[in-house]
Design an enzyme around this catalytic site. Structure first.
Site, PDB file in Angstrom:
ATOM      1  N   GLY A  46       0.836  -1.195   0.000  1.00 29.01           N
ATOM      2  CA  GLY A  46       0.000   0.000   0.000  1.00 29.01           C
ATOM      3  C   GLY A  46       0.868   1.242   0.000  1.00 29.01           C
ATOM      4  O   GLY A  46       1.999   1.217   0.496  1.00 29.01           O
ATOM      5  N   CYS A  93       5.578  -0.185   7.043  1.00 24.97           N
ATOM      6  CA  CYS A  93       5.160   1.015   6.324  1.00 24.97           C
ATOM      7  C   CYS A  93       6.360   1.498   5.510  1.00 24.97           C
ATOM      8  O   CYS A  93       7.473   1.540   6.022  1.00 24.97           O
ATOM      9  CB  CYS A  93       4.737   2.090   7.322  1.00 24.97           C
ATOM     10  N   GLU A 136      -3.867   2.783   5.158  1.00 29.26           N
ATOM     11  CA  GLU A 136      -3.729   3.791   4.093  1.00 29.26           C
ATOM     12  C   GLU A 136      -4.700   4.964   4.285  1.00 29.26           C
ATOM     13  O   GLU A 136      -4.346   6.107   4.000  1.00 29.26           O
ATOM     14  CB  GLU A 136      -3.920   3.153   2.715  1.00 29.26           C
TER      15      GLU A 136
HETATM   16 ZN   LIG Z   1       2.220   3.411   5.694  1.00 34.92          ZN
END
Ligand SMILES: [Zn+2]
Length: 171
Positions: A46, A93, A136
């Site tokens: 993502g 992330c 997200e």
């Molecule tokens: Zn992230």
């Protein structure tokens, strides 16, 4: 198509609420294609616009890592309209390279968003797909996964980031 530069925490753009998208033009389509390319190149599942220093409510995701076309989602002006249950799993992330921390989130999430042409759609998701939607959409609201960690894990992650910054492995 071109690769975009992913910014790392604590870039201020990551902590800023993204602006709603109002124009659905070719520029938006190109930007979204570039976001997909950047996400696949970085081996992420993502990527949200603030992560490439654009303060807009846009994200792309593909929990199959490019294996399954039906998992490829671009969400403009995303909103989580319903969520329930609980799941805990390791999360990473692209703006926190090398940080993987167990995070508790809802097990199910219903996403409402627009596609690149401006049409609204809804996606009812569970497990990894729900986790990704929640992560997200948070980015579009200026929230990073550090904010979703337990206090203990957050302090550990912050210490690790400081160490990486000192050794020049984090910019
Ligand atoms: Zn992230």
């Amino acid at each position: 198509m071109s690769l975009l530069k992913i910014v790392n925490y604590p870039a201020p753009v990551l902590l800023t609420v993204g602006k709603p998208v109002e124009t659905f033009d070719e520029k938006l389509k190109t930007f979204v294609s570039d976001m997909f390319e950047t996400m696949y190149e970085a081996k992420g599942v993502g990527l949200a616009a603030p992560q490439v220093a654009v303060s807009s409510r846009i994200f792309v995701m593909d929990c199959s890592g490019g294996e399954d076309e039906t998992q490829k989602i671009a969400a403009v002006n995303p909103e989580v309209v319903y969520s329930e249950g609980e799941q805990t799993g390791d999360e990473g992330c692209l703006s926190f390279p090398g940080i993987y921390v167990p995070i508790t989130r809802n097990h199910r999430a219903i996403l409402r968003a627009q596609d690149v042409t401006g049409n609204w759609f809804e996606l009812d998701a569970t497990e990894l797909t729900a986790r990704c939607i929640l992560h997200e959409t948070d980015h579009c609201d200026g929230i990073v996964f550090l904010d979703r960690m337990s206090i203990l894990k957050r302090e550990m992650a912050k210490r690790k980031i400081k160490r990486l910054q000192k050794t020049g492995k984090w910019d």
